[in-house]
Design a protein around this motif. Sequence first.
Motif: not given
Length: 485
Positions: A202, A228, A231, A236, A238-239, A242
């Motif tokens: 991040n 991607s 995650y 996870d 949804q992340n 995203n």
Amino acid sequence: MKKIKYIVATLVFLTVVNSCDRELDQTSPQKVLTDDVFTDIAAFQSAEDAAYDAMKATGYFGGDTSQLGIPDEISDNLVISPTGRQTNFLAYNWNIASTIGSVTNLFIAGYSAISNANLPLKYINNLPDGAAKNDIIAQSRAIRAMIHFDLVRAYCKIPTQSSDANASIGIDYETTYDPFGKSEGRKLTVAQVYDKIIEDLNFAVNNITTSTVNKGRLTKPAVLGLLSRVYLYKGDYQNAINFGQQSIAASQSVGSAATFPLIWSSNNVDGVLFKVLNSTTEAVTTGVVYQQGATATGGNIRAEYVVPKSLYNLFADNDIRKTAYIRQSAYQGTLRNNVIKWAVNTGGQTPLNVVEVKYLRTAEVYLNVAESAYKTGNEALANSLLNTLKAERYTNYTPVTLTGTALWNEIMLQRRLELAFENDRFYTLKRLGLGLQRTGEGANIDGTGVPAVTQSVPASDYRWQWPIPQGSINKDPGLPQNTGY
């Protein structure tokens, strides 16, 4: 003239780069610039190039125990050839022990590379504050996150693998430079290791400014793609969607039908997000794990591992991956399906098996997002991504809309076909808790021949977590071995 000091570091290459947008020139082995050299951006970039180069060490992406081969060899994607050198025979039959080489040297090579990624951070305050300094920090943190991920998924449980995975033992997360590249204990849980990987990625995605058409360094689309992947493994979804969609928006091509074969036979980068460079000077044999003897047009191929008939038949005749990945040829009078994905690079005019490692491609991000979309109930998105990918892989392709189990099966099929012989299959079986079930085939083109000794491994088997090398434990008595070894 100012004196340059060096320290010797195992499995490290000095790389020199004239600008951050130029492909790396990788020539001088086993030296890393130290104290009095870290005075300008070029020196920091050279040190980071050494971290990227360290991924070509034996057990990582170099030599017979390359990660290009091991995860496919110990899955259901390959059968050992009786006329090869019997490379990795023990691992292939899941006769896995903590002696070095019984699976791979990844643990040692990985921590050495991580240490090199941390080296620029030791001297980072020599640079003035600003975007250039932040990019150096972002590169270093992204590299170490990427390598820690490769280690944690191999040597630890994967969060989606079982209900106890997140709380199980992880690995050491190294954030400081160590000239010996050692791990120091295993105090973190798997969940905590993933949190640190995501924290570093991040930071990187918000601060990285490097842009290179040659894909030899991590860029923002690549880091988004890595997120991607991480995650997806974390569960996870949804992340995973995203960050995957952001990566796709920044780098949409999965590799067009026209250029896709060139990705493997030349330096074409259509659809490539990040690659590990491999120069003619270095000549690291990344593809020797599969075969010897292939040429751009033919060759008398002596295979180490071949494609079983059942997998070969999953590639339709109008699938361009079939000929881009596999070549049928005879050796000593017996016809077999040979992997040529990593055999030749005519674009770089490099020797046989000296091929750049395509570490992350946009096609994988499409598949990561499609799987995550299915998991979250967004079948429309999953279908859209699959159809876009398949339109560039199958001639005369007509889009289809699938639902339920049929859609899931297609996602899994396309993942297996797209990422075959590309460091994925073992980890897909592991993270989904599927266990291993081979087909009982031999190496011959019709499926006959001697099958593997080990045909099935339950998902609960301890060997899904590779053993920590005994050599590493000897150097660090506080380093716990994985259960069962």
